[in-house]
Motif scaffolding. Structure first.
Motif, PDB file in Angstrom:
ATOM      1  N   ALA A  26      18.991   0.024  42.980  1.00 46.57           N
ATOM      2  CA  ALA A  26      17.814   0.240  43.831  1.00 46.57           C
ATOM      3  C   ALA A  26      18.192   0.085  45.306  1.00 46.57           C
ATOM      4  N   ARG A  27      19.068  -0.890  45.606  1.00 48.77           N
ATOM      5  CA  ARG A  27      19.482  -1.079  47.008  1.00 48.77           C
ATOM      6  C   ARG A  27      20.292   0.122  47.487  1.00 48.77           C
ATOM      7  N   LEU A  28      21.116   0.666  46.574  1.00 46.49           N
ATOM      8  CA  LEU A  28      21.951   1.817  46.944  1.00 46.49           C
ATOM      9  C   LEU A  28      21.126   3.079  47.147  1.00 46.49           C
ATOM     10  N   ALA A  29      20.012   3.167  46.408  1.00 44.29           N
ATOM     11  CA  ALA A  29      19.221   4.409  46.408  1.00 44.29           C
ATOM     12  C   ALA A  29      18.807   4.806  47.821  1.00 44.29           C
ATOM     13  N   ALA A  30      18.566   3.801  48.674  1.00 41.75           N
ATOM     14  CA  ALA A  30      18.125   4.087  50.041  1.00 41.75           C
ATOM     15  C   ALA A  30      19.219   4.782  50.852  1.00 41.75           C
ATOM     16  N   PHE A  31      20.464   4.655  50.395  1.00 46.15           N
ATOM     17  CA  PHE A  31      21.588   5.209  51.163  1.00 46.15           C
ATOM     18  C   PHE A  31      22.140   6.503  50.554  1.00 46.15           C
ATOM     19  N   GLY A  32      21.602   6.913  49.401  1.00 49.61           N
ATOM     20  CA  GLY A  32      22.194   8.059  48.716  1.00 49.61           C
ATOM     21  C   GLY A  32      21.204   9.171  48.429  1.00 49.61           C
ATOM     22  N   VAL A  33      21.727  10.224  47.818  1.00 47.87           N
ATOM     23  CA  VAL A  33      20.903  11.379  47.478  1.00 47.87           C
ATOM     24  C   VAL A  33      21.078  11.635  45.972  1.00 47.87           C
ATOM     25  N   GLU A  34      19.952  11.781  45.278  1.00 46.28           N
ATOM     26  CA  GLU A  34      20.050  12.068  43.832  1.00 46.28           C
ATOM     27  C   GLU A  34      20.368  13.542  43.620  1.00 46.28           C
ATOM     28  N   ARG A  35      21.191  13.819  42.608  1.00 45.58           N
ATOM     29  CA  ARG A  35      21.460  15.219  42.269  1.00 45.58           C
ATOM     30  C   ARG A  35      21.778  15.324  40.782  1.00 45.58           C
ATOM     31  N   ARG A  36      21.519  16.532  40.235  1.00 45.70           N
ATOM     32  CA  ARG A  36      21.823  16.780  38.816  1.00 45.70           C
ATOM     33  C   ARG A  36      23.166  17.469  38.726  1.00 45.70           C
ATOM     34  N   ALA A  37      23.932  17.161  37.706  1.00 45.48           N
ATOM     35  CA  ALA A  37      25.189  17.874  37.476  1.00 45.48           C
ATOM     36  C   ALA A  37      25.142  18.498  36.088  1.00 45.48           C
ATOM     37  N   GLN A  38      25.665  19.710  35.992  1.00 50.76           N
ATOM     38  CA  GLN A  38      25.658  20.434  34.715  1.00 50.76           C
ATOM     39  C   GLN A  38      26.884  20.050  33.886  1.00 50.76           C
ATOM     40  N   PRO A  39      26.795  20.223  32.550  1.00 51.01           N
ATOM     41  CA  PRO A  39      27.963  19.884  31.713  1.00 51.01           C
ATOM     42  C   PRO A  39      29.193  20.663  32.198  1.00 51.01           C
ATOM     43  N   GLY A  40      30.307  19.995  32.383  1.00 49.42           N
ATOM     44  CA  GLY A  40      31.560  20.658  32.796  1.00 49.42           C
ATOM     45  C   GLY A  40      31.692  20.846  34.300  1.00 49.42           C
ATOM     46  N   GLU A  41      30.641  20.572  35.038  1.00 49.21           N
ATOM     47  CA  GLU A  41      30.708  20.779  36.502  1.00 49.21           C
ATOM     48  C   GLU A  41      31.707  19.791  37.143  1.00 49.21           C
ATOM     49  N   ILE A  42      32.602  20.352  37.986  1.00 46.37           N
ATOM     50  CA  ILE A  42      33.556  19.466  38.670  1.00 46.37           C
ATOM     51  C   ILE A  42      32.867  18.888  39.902  1.00 46.37           C
ATOM     52  N   LEU A  43      32.779  17.572  39.949  1.00 48.21           N
ATOM     53  CA  LEU A  43      32.090  16.915  41.072  1.00 48.21           C
ATOM     54  C   LEU A  43      33.023  16.815  42.280  1.00 48.21           C
ATOM     55  N   PHE A  44      34.286  16.518  42.006  1.00 45.01           N
ATOM     56  CA  PHE A  44      35.321  16.645  43.032  1.00 45.01           C
ATOM     57  C   PHE A  44      36.652  16.786  42.307  1.00 45.01           C
ATOM     58  N   ASP A  45      37.584  17.467  42.993  1.00 46.98           N
ATOM     59  CA  ASP A  45      38.868  17.740  42.351  1.00 46.98           C
ATOM     60  C   ASP A  45      39.971  16.948  43.054  1.00 46.98           C
ATOM     61  N   GLN A  46      41.142  16.879  42.411  1.00 45.76           N
ATOM     62  CA  GLN A  46      42.296  16.275  43.057  1.00 45.76           C
ATOM     63  C   GLN A  46      42.534  17.037  44.369  1.00 45.76           C
ATOM     64  N   GLY A  47      42.644  16.364  45.462  1.00 46.81           N
ATOM     65  CA  GLY A  47      42.861  17.044  46.750  1.00 46.81           C
ATOM     66  C   GLY A  47      41.600  17.178  47.582  1.00 46.81           C
ATOM     67  N   ASP A  48      40.414  17.008  46.988  1.00 42.11           N
ATOM     68  CA  ASP A  48      39.167  17.097  47.767  1.00 42.11           C
ATOM     69  C   ASP A  48      38.961  15.812  48.576  1.00 42.11           C
ATOM     70  N   SER A  49      38.275  15.967  49.715  1.00 43.76           N
ATOM     71  CA  SER A  49      38.051  14.752  50.512  1.00 43.76           C
ATOM     72  C   SER A  49      36.617  14.633  51.045  1.00 43.76           C
ATOM     73  N   GLN A  50      35.780  15.610  50.760  1.00 46.36           N
ATOM     74  CA  GLN A  50      34.458  15.609  51.404  1.00 46.36           C
ATOM     75  C   GLN A  50      33.366  14.865  50.625  1.00 46.36           C
ATOM     76  N   HIS A  51      33.644  14.552  49.367  1.00 53.41           N
ATOM     77  CA  HIS A  51      32.591  13.961  48.521  1.00 53.41           C
ATOM     78  C   HIS A  51      32.388  12.482  48.834  1.00 53.41           C
ATOM     79  N   GLY A  52      31.246  11.963  48.338  1.00 49.51           N
ATOM     80  CA  GLY A  52      30.983  10.531  48.449  1.00 49.51           C
ATOM     81  C   GLY A  52      31.290   9.835  47.132  1.00 49.51           C
ATOM     82  N   VAL A  53      30.698   8.650  46.989  1.00 51.47           N
ATOM     83  CA  VAL A  53      30.799   7.909  45.724  1.00 51.47           C
ATOM     84  C   VAL A  53      29.643   8.359  44.837  1.00 51.47           C
TER      85      VAL A  53
END
Ligand SMILES: Cc1cc2nc3c(=O)[nH]c(=O)nc-3n(C[C@H](O)[C@H](O)[C@H](O)COP(=O)(O)OP(=O)(O)OC[C@H]3O[C@@H](n4cnc5c(N)ncnc54)[C@H](O)[C@@H]3O)c2cc1C
Length: 550
Positions: A26-53
């Motif tokens: 709940a404390r983290l929720a104020a700092f983040g954005v909710e999103r849905r991910a589809q089965p198999g979707e790559i959230l970040f790949d080796q070499g990516d640097s733009q994503h968050g936690v």
């Protein structure tokens, strides 16, 4: 941060991938954005640097290593668990791939917000940092990631690259052409000839033949997030103990800090096998471990650290000060802390350079210890660094010769070390001795010792020589811009002469150019100890605040 570890137990893996409780989410929720991910979707790949936690709210995601095109799942993360490791603090590239296993609901917290939480929420901050460090240790121990080094234990460039990757805590797989039975397959796959060694395979398929440290840093994105257009509040030159301390204090007190380091974090201390006199570490700590911890701490507070980039000139005219870099770039700072330390003194032997890294070493870390396991070695020097190296290497070498020019160690080494050396059966102290010559073909094979009293010399079949004979300050690049003492160390504070240009007195640690400070081993009169260097780096930040406020 220990650099090696054994296979993890299930409990250790659970500790590395803990669950956040509902209140924490709940404390983290104020700092983040909710999103849905589809089965198999790559959230970040080796070499990516733009994503968050990513925090898993519903469903599951998996974290995988990708090597030779094949994926190995490291861990499946369910509700309450989260992604991320120390790269998340620096903005460096990811070493792993992460994908949704099923339709999942995630909370993404970007880097800037992650840093805010880590500073504002002690419980969450500690949880993230602890887990990030544990995960990096895991990645190093299991060689997970995007680097394969193919080299030879007889090549100085191989040693240089191994040291560079290790001291930057960058996980890598090392393949030795001399010893690895599968090496031919790797060489054939990448069309590498043995003459090309050492070769660094970067991000799976980019083959760098004997790259410089700067090329390796660029390929792995180690300097991501450095903005040359900014005017920084503080630029620190050198990431040894004094520079890292300045970075931690500066960044934690809200300054926009850039550290410029010509090699890798740690400085001279990084090559120390065990520092036993640093406060708070009664069992001692290796220089590499101390540096890794300080590096993460500096990044946690938001300091930017550029590696394999050396300062080449300081424009002393008016603030903001410009520092020119060896790659042609330049950076600007309203204040400067010079923490570039000192460089090992060399032997007066004509062919020394030919054996540096190929039998002649200036540091005694686990990398060197591995190279001379079971063999006879020589160490030159009578100070504490020589004593520590002798004790450390006596654990792996068959016989250690400790050579000193004078009568013994009493004048130059701490008593506790002398006592240990005297009771160590495989260390022989040889007084009144210097190195006359080095011999070998490609790698050191023989050393000639000379007795300075009698003039007689002896040839020894010794293939490993450690030089621990002190250091000269790294001030040549300053090119007359600051007042130096006779030995080229930087004068500060009350030691400054008539060249001090202002009516006010110089601050402690301030050089002859107002707003430019010198700390640690580079400073005239410094103590040449880790604790003193750390103390000076921290103190200087107080005076930087005064300069910035004036
Ligand atoms: C083998 C060994 C063992 C030691 N053991 C101990 C011990 O047990 N206890 C103890 O108290 N002390 C010990 N010392 C001494 C201690 O390590 C030093 O006093 C301390 O590291 C000094 O810190 P520093 O930050 O001032 O400089 P350094 O550690 O020398 O760091 C300076 C940094 O600046 C970088 N640099 C240099 N020139 C440039 C440039 N132009 N641009 C950018 N970066 C640059 C260097 O690459 C380096 O990383 C040991 C030293 C050695 C060599």
């Amino acid at each position: 941060m220990a650099i090696t570890t054994n296979a993890e137990t299930p409990e250790q893996l659970d500790e590395m991938f803990p669950k956040l409780d509902e209140a924490q989410i709940a404390r983290l929720a104020a700092f983040g954005v909710e999103r849905r991910a589809q089965p198999g979707e790559i959230l970040f790949d080796q070499g990516d640097s733009q994503h968050g936690v990513f925090v898993v709210l519903e469903g599951s995601i998996e974290v995988a290593n990708v090597a030779k095109g094949e994926e190995t799942v490291i861990r499946v993360l369910g509700p309450g668990t989260f992604t991320g490791e120390v790269n998340q603090l620096s903005g460096r590239r990811s070493l792993v791939r992460c994908r949704a296993r099923e339709s999942s609901l995630l909370l993404e917290v970007d880097r800037a917000n992650l840093r805010r939480i880590m500073q504002a929420d002690a419980v969450l901050g500690e949880k993230f940092l602890r887990v990030f460090v544990m995960r990096r240790v895991y990645l190093i121990a299991h060689s997970v990631g995007d680097a394969v080094l193919i080299g030879s234990s007889h090549s100085s460039d191989t040693l240089r690259l191994r040291a560079f990757l290790t001291r930057n805590s960058h996980p890598h797989t090392y393949v030795d052409v001399e010893h690895d039975p599968d090496v031919q397959t790797v060489l054939d796959h990448f069309a590498i000839r043995v003459e090309d060694i050492p070769v660094l395979i970067c991000r799976g398929d980019l083959v760098l033949r004997n790259p410089t440290n700067a090329e390796a840093a660029a390929c792995f994105g180690l300097n991501a997030g450095i903005d040359e257009a900014s005017v920084y509040d503080l630029i620190v030159v050198g990431a040894g103990p004094s520079g890292l301390a300045a970075a931690v204090y500066g960044a934690s007190e809200g300054l926009n800090v850039l550290v410029v380091e010509s090699h890798a974090p740690g400085g001279q201390a990084g090559s120390s096998s065990r520092i036993e006199n640093y406060l708070g570490f009664p069992m001692g700590i290796s220089g590499q471990e101390l540096a890794s911890r300080a590096f993460v701490q500096a990044e946690k507070f938001g300091a930017h650290i550029a590696v394999a980039r050396a300062a080449r000139a300081l424009k002393c005219v008016n603030p903001p000060y410009t520092i020119e870099l060896d790659d042609g770039g330049s950076v600007q700072g309203r204040s400067i802390i010079l923490a570039a330390g000192a460089q090992y003194r060399k032997l007066d032997v004509p062919n020394l350079e030919q054996f540096e890294g190929a039998g002649v070493y200036y540091g005694a870390t686990p990398v060197e210890a591995q190279l001379c396991g079971g063999e006879e070695i020589a160490i030159v020097g009578g100070g504490n660094s020589a004593g520590q190296a002798a004790m450390f290497l006596s654990g792996s070498a068959r016989q250690v010769h400790l050579l000193v020019r004078g009568p013994g160690l009493a004048e130059t080494m701490s008593r506790y070390l002398i006592a240990r050396i005297e009771s160590c059966p495989n260390i022989t102290l040889t007084p009144w001795t210097e190195i006359e010559s080095l011999e070998g073909n490609g790698h050191l094979e023989r050393i000639r010792f000379r007795n300075v009293k009698t003039g007689t010399s002896e040839l020894h079949e010794i293939e490993h020589l450690f030089l621990m004979t002190g250091a000269n300050p790294n001030t040549a690049w300053l090119n007359g811009c600051l007042e130096l003492d006779a030995k080229q160390f930087i004068k500060t504070g009350a030691d400054l002469g008539p060249e001090w240009p202002l009516l006010r007195d110089p601050h402690l640690l301030e050089t002859s150019v107002p707003g430019v400070f010198a700390v640690g081993d580079i400073r005239a009169g410094s103590l040449k100890r880790v604790a003193a260097a750390v103390g000076e780096g921290s103190m200087a930040v107080q005076f930087v605040h005064k300069i910035l406020a004036s």
